[in-house]
Design a protein around this motif. Structure first.
Motif, mmCIF file in Angstrom:
data_model
loop_
_atom_site.group_PDB
_atom_site.id
_atom_site.type_symbol
_atom_site.label_atom_id
_atom_site.label_comp_id
_atom_site.label_asym_id
_atom_site.label_seq_id
_atom_site.Cartn_x
_atom_site.Cartn_y
_atom_site.Cartn_z
ATOM 1 N N UNK A 98 0.816 -1.210 0.000
ATOM 2 C CA UNK A 98 0.000 0.000 0.000
ATOM 3 C C UNK A 98 0.857 1.270 0.000
ATOM 4 N N UNK A 99 2.183 1.100 -0.090
ATOM 5 C CA UNK A 99 3.105 2.239 -0.106
ATOM 6 C C UNK A 99 2.904 3.158 1.094
ATOM 7 N N UNK A 100 2.710 2.538 2.275
ATOM 8 C CA UNK A 100 2.558 3.312 3.501
ATOM 9 C C UNK A 100 3.908 3.918 3.866
ATOM 10 N N UNK A 101 3.930 5.199 4.069
ATOM 11 C CA UNK A 101 5.181 5.889 4.366
ATOM 12 C C UNK A 101 5.573 5.664 5.820
ATOM 13 N N UNK A 102 6.845 5.384 6.044
ATOM 14 C CA UNK A 102 7.338 5.242 7.408
ATOM 15 C C UNK A 102 8.138 3.979 7.619
ATOM 16 N N UNK A 103 8.670 3.848 8.828
ATOM 17 C CA UNK A 103 9.523 2.725 9.199
ATOM 18 C C UNK A 103 8.718 1.619 9.871
ATOM 19 N N UNK A 104 9.396 0.505 10.149
ATOM 20 C CA UNK A 104 8.827 -0.579 10.937
ATOM 21 C C UNK A 104 9.368 -0.450 12.364
ATOM 22 N N UNK A 105 8.501 -0.648 13.344
ATOM 23 C CA UNK A 105 8.906 -0.535 14.746
ATOM 24 C C UNK A 105 8.368 -1.730 15.515
ATOM 25 N N UNK A 106 9.233 -2.350 16.313
ATOM 26 C CA UNK A 106 8.787 -3.401 17.223
ATOM 27 C C UNK A 106 9.200 -3.032 18.639
ATOM 28 N N UNK A 107 8.228 -3.075 19.557
ATOM 29 C CA UNK A 107 8.518 -2.824 20.960
ATOM 30 C C UNK A 107 8.302 -4.124 21.724
ATOM 31 N N UNK A 108 9.371 -4.647 22.291
ATOM 32 C CA UNK A 108 9.353 -5.959 22.914
ATOM 33 C C UNK A 108 9.929 -6.973 21.955
ATOM 34 N N UNK A 109 11.256 -7.035 21.891
ATOM 35 C CA UNK A 109 11.943 -7.807 20.848
ATOM 36 C C UNK A 109 12.281 -9.222 21.285
ATOM 37 N N UNK A 110 12.551 -9.400 22.580
ATOM 38 C CA UNK A 110 12.976 -10.678 23.149
ATOM 39 C C UNK A 110 14.238 -11.148 22.417
ATOM 40 N N UNK A 111 14.210 -12.288 21.734
ATOM 41 C CA UNK A 111 15.403 -12.758 21.020
ATOM 42 C C UNK A 111 15.368 -12.435 19.526
ATOM 43 N N UNK A 112 14.358 -11.680 19.096
ATOM 44 C CA UNK A 112 14.299 -11.255 17.698
ATOM 45 C C UNK A 112 13.521 -12.168 16.782
ATOM 46 N N UNK A 113 12.683 -13.047 17.320
ATOM 47 C CA UNK A 113 11.964 -14.015 16.493
ATOM 48 C C UNK A 113 11.106 -13.396 15.409
#
Length: 335
Positions: free
Chosen positions: A84-99
């Motif tokens: 959908x060409x959404x502008x912006x970055x990806x953010x994850x809060x609560x990463x643990x081991x990165x799964x």
């Protein structure tokens, strides 16, 4: 039918059909899948290759505690943001081991813009101290679904290390140099308000508890671009997480419908919604345009033909509905 052998969103649609889930939720999931396929198709892949690509990413050996239905939805939402060409970055809060960080970064690096980066926030000290909102009881059902649990949470649980995250990224061949990934190490109240994040296309919350859910919402929600996606992994498993989401949505007047990510036995843990946009909103009551639903059904038929999933009653119901609506011989499709 083991979840690891289920392909794409068929794993969800089959669950839902076999358990008599409302058709509007099935349509929403199918619409999500169709949009995600568009993210692959826009990069020159065939429909069959798109389907296999989604499955490939979801099944990356990244570990973690997230079940396959939620892994698939994480991949599909990532692809939707791209499609959908959404502008912006990806953010994850609560990463643990990165799964699931591995899954998001894989999609962004393969299909996203070079200008987009991923932000990973975690205390790396485990969960925070529970507060009253984590302990108070919540409703155990959401319509026909029931919560998988209502944990109050425990301080220090799910502690990990940045070293473990980097090792996971390397193992899965994910580039994590400074231009691709920014790690925000520390408690959310200290890191998120001052993080130089300008716009967010996909916000994935996995903080489990009240404080570690409400703080990211307060700090980051206004940065989510219109049309962007918000995913909350623990709404159906931690009481404080549900309370944080419900309070925030009520306070801010957020009315976009939350979609439950159901798992076996009509239980659920995760929910997601899309920040409203008149032309981009994925509506639970909207039928897929231009035969899109039939194309999705054909994709499932092709996967069945390959032997990737067993042809259960749920798959047969989808195929029969496709024949009734489209009149095409979907049984002849091969991948």
């Amino acid at each position: 039918m083991p979840a690891s052998r289920c392909a794409l969103l068929a794993v969800l649609c089959v669950f839902y059909l076999e358990q008599g889930t409302a058709s509007d939720l099935i349509t929403t999931i199918a619409a999500l899948h169709e949009t995600a396929l568009g993210g692959c198709k826009s990069r020159g892949l065939s429909a069959a290759d798109c389907a296999l690509e989604i499955q490939r990413v979801a099944e990356l050996p990244s570990g973690g505690l997230v079940a396959m239905p939620r892994r698939i939805v994480t991949v599909e939402l990532s692809l939707c943001a791209v499609a959908l060409n959404i502008e912006g970055d990806f953010v994850e809060t609560g990463v643990y081991t990165g799964g699931t960080l591995v899954l998001m970064m894989n999609v962004l690096q393969r299909f996203g813009s070079l200008k987009q980066r991923t932000w990973a926030a975690d205390s790396f000290q485990g969960l925070p101290e529970p507060v009253d909102q984590d302990i108070q009881a919540v409703e155990e059902t959401e319509g026909e679904f029931r919560r998988s649990s209502s944990h109050p949470g425990k301080k220090g649980r799910y502690a990990s290390t940045l070293k473990a995250v980097y090792s996971n990224l390397r193992r899965n061949k994910i580039e994590y140099s400074g231009e691709h990934l920014t790690v925000l190490k520390g408690w959310f109240t200290d890191t998120l308000p001052k993080a130089p994040i300008e716009k967010i296309a996909f916000l994935r919350l996995d903080g489990d508890m009240y404080i570690s859910t409400i703080q990211p919402l307060e700090a980051l929600y206004d940065k989510v671009t219109v049309g962007g996606f918000i995913y909350v992994d623990d709404y159906g498993s931690f009481a404080g997480c549900k309370r944080a989401v419900d309070e925030f949505r009520a306070k801010r007047g957020i009315t976009e419908e939350m979609v439950l990510v159901a798992e076996r036995g009509n239980t659920f843990e995760a929910v997601f919604w899309q920040k409203r946009h008149p032309n981009l909103h994925v509506s639970p009551t909207k039928r897929l345009p231009n035969g899109g639903e039939l194309e999705y059904i054909q994709t499932i038929q092709g996967v069945v033909a390959r032997g990737s999933v067993h042809e259960s009653a749920g798959v047969r119901a989808l195929l029969e509905r496709g024949r009734e609506r489209g009149g095409d011989d979907v049984s002849s499709l091969q991948i």
